[in-house]
Design an enzyme around this catalytic site. Structure first.
Site, PDB file in Angstrom:
ATOM      1  N   HIS A 120     -34.254 -17.031 140.469  1.00 20.50           N
ATOM      2  CA  HIS A 120     -34.365 -15.567 140.458  1.00 20.50           C
ATOM      3  C   HIS A 120     -35.557 -15.087 139.620  1.00 20.50           C
ATOM      4  CE1 HIS A 120     -31.891 -15.827 136.661  1.00 20.50           C
ATOM      5  NE2 HIS A 120     -32.679 -14.821 136.311  1.00 20.50           N
ATOM      6  N   ASP A 150     -29.748 -21.863 141.529  1.00 24.43           N
ATOM      7  CA  ASP A 150     -30.661 -20.965 140.810  1.00 24.43           C
ATOM      8  C   ASP A 150     -31.692 -21.746 139.993  1.00 24.43           C
ATOM      9  OD1 ASP A 150     -31.793 -18.569 140.162  1.00 24.43           O
ATOM     10  OD2 ASP A 150     -30.295 -17.996 138.672  1.00 24.43           O
ATOM     11  N   GLY A 222     -35.171 -11.907 130.098  1.00 27.28           N
ATOM     12  CA  GLY A 222     -36.402 -12.598 129.727  1.00 27.28           C
ATOM     13  C   GLY A 222     -36.140 -14.029 129.285  1.00 27.28           C
ATOM     14  N   SER A 224     -34.063 -15.932 130.900  1.00 29.93           N
ATOM     15  CA  SER A 224     -33.752 -16.696 132.106  1.00 29.93           C
ATOM     16  C   SER A 224     -34.803 -17.768 132.358  1.00 29.93           C
ATOM     17  CB  SER A 224     -33.681 -15.768 133.320  1.00 29.93           C
ATOM     18  OG  SER A 224     -32.532 -14.965 133.279  1.00 29.93           O
ATOM     19  N   GLY A 280     -15.539 -33.333 150.606  1.00 24.22           N
ATOM     20  CA  GLY A 280     -14.897 -33.008 151.880  1.00 24.22           C
ATOM     21  C   GLY A 280     -13.480 -32.512 151.765  1.00 24.22           C
TER      22      GLY A 280
END
Length: 463
Positions: A120, A150, A222, A224, A280
């Site tokens: 992001h 992310d 900031g 991140s 699964g």
């Protein structure tokens, strides 16, 4: 004269009585009360407290901070806002495009300039600029990105080796362990904050199965993409999110564990996209009425609600109703712990799964397989790869089978049909389906070509 003398004697006598009464009844009582009352505090062993205080004071963050600050960079995401076409229509000119700059952090993970950050932070960028701690700036190239975890990988071209951080083992991180968060909050470069690991395998969204490290080290906008390190300066997480009504730090924050970030980076370098090793199985939402009525919300482990056909779990003999208690050497008490551990695995990896079945503990060797099903963007359909059985039933080797349909499309009869084409795009597998559905406009028309079990081909148009 006599009268005045009498009044003086009366006043003097009254004063003496008053002073004596005060001394007798008030002042003496106060002294007695204080001397007899026990102190209302518990006694403590001062030696133990001083020892604990000394241990806390002995913790040294300076070495970890020195290792980290020069390996954390400032990432600037530069975009340009679109001009306003209305101004051109009414006034005969287009408004000037306004540059916009988003700010985040990144961590240098190799001496030759590879940098890991959040997806992001770099999303929708037109140009990326990276500033080192010594204020030198470079233009960065996006090597790859994964929205689900992310995590994004950048590269800058440098003339000399850079300081960098090696990935640590986030599985070995312990709750209560001291950590440092390093980043660039509010454009304040090289900011270091300290806290402890508050929780592990924390899920913060019901829509995803992400597994985060939770910490109370102060993280703000900031931060991140910045580093979460232990006191040895080992990278154990990439700071990613805060949960706050104000948009600023309120006491806890979240980081992608380093084992997951390391695996994503390796996949992006080797394959160009993330390779997911899937067990699964499906699990029950513990907050659902069914889980609460059946007492499944009180189970310590992961209740297997279903086993996907032709998955690793299916081949290993896992069954509905099994309770997964451990994977390899990692104890599992909730679904996010299971998915967090498996996020660092690839298709073909083998894991040892300990389950509880009928009161007995059983161990199964499971070979993880590639992702067989996915929820498609925009429309929200869940589709799976065709099994050998499906290929015979539908008489096709191409396409994806619809296994779940959102309520708004429930009346279209889509379940158990095979999508073979979206608009003009042929669909061979779930990757094709994801790509085609991601390009669908919410305000346009979309056509789907479907196959039914009867072999009939139909074309539906959604608007």
């Amino acid at each position: 004269m006599k009268k005045t003398a009498s009044l003086f004697l009366v006043a003097l006598f009254a004063g003496v009585i008053t002073l004596g009464s005060y001394k007798l009844f008030f002042e003496n009582n106060t002294i007695t009360y204080s001397s007899k009352e026990e102190t209302p505090f518990l006694k403590t062993n001062s030696n133990i407290n001083f020892a604990k205080a000394a241990a806390l004071n002995d913790i040294d963050f300076t070495i970890a901070a020195e290792k980290t600050v020069n390996a954390v960079v400032h990432v600037k995401n530069m975009t340009t806002s679109k001009s306003n076409p209305i101004s051109g229509f009414f006034y005969g000119f287009e408004s000037n495009q306004q540059p916009q700059i988003g700010s985040g952090s990144g961590v240098i993970i190799s001496a030759d300039g590879y940098i890991v950050t959040n997806n992001h932070v770099i999303d929708k960028s037109q140009r990326l600029e990276v500033a080192l701690n010594n204020n030198r700036t470079y233009e960065a190239e996006i090597i790859g990105a994964d929205a689900n975890s992310d995590i994004a990988l950048l590269k800058i071209n440098v003339e000399e080796p850079l300081p960098y951080l090696a990935f640590g083992d986030s599985d070995g991180t312990r709750i209560g362990e001291w950590v440092l968060a390093v980043g660039n909050p509010f454009n304040l470069t090289s900011t270091v904050t300290a806290g402890i690991v508050s929780a592990k395998a924390r899920s913060i969204s019901n829509r995803t199965n992400q597994s985060f490290i939770q910490t109370d080290a102060a993280v703000n906008p900031g931060n991140s993409g910045g580093a979460l390190v232990n006191t040895n300066g080992e990278l154990i997480g990439i700071n990613t999110a805060i949960t706050s009504q104000t948009g600023s730090y309120v006491g806890y924050s979240f980081a992608v564990p380093s084992n997951i970030a390391n695996k994503v980076v390796s996949d992006l370098l080797e394959f160009g996209r993330v390779q997911k090793g899937i067990l699964g199985i499906s699990a029950v939402n513990l907050n659902s009425r069914f889980a609460q009525e059946e007492g499944l919300n009180e189970i310590e482990g992961v209740y297997v609600a279903g086993v996907e056909e032709e998955s690793g779990a299916d081949a290993a003999g896992l069954e509905e109703g099994d309770i997964i208690k451990q994977v390899d050497n990692v104890k599992v008490s909730k679904f996010s712990e299971l998915t967090g551990y498996l996020s660092a695995k690839r298709p073909g990896d083998q894991v040892e799964v300990a389950i509880e079945r009928g009161g007995k503990r059983i161990t199964k060797e499971v070979t993880l397989k590639k992702q067989l099903s996915v929820q498609l963007p925009i429309m929200g359909l869940t589709v799976k790869e065709l099994s050998k059985k499906d290929e015979k039933i539908y008489n096709t080797k191409n396409g994806v089978k619809i296994t779940n349909v959102p309520e708004r499309y429930a009346d279209y009869g889509l379940r158990d049909k095979v999508i073979v084409k979206v608009d003009d795009n042929e669909i061979d597998n779930i990757e094709d389906a994801k790509s085609s559905f991601s390009k669908i406009s919410r305000y346009g028309r979309t056509s789907m070509t479907l196959l039914s079990k009867d072999g009939e081909r139909e074309r539906l148009i959604f608007q």
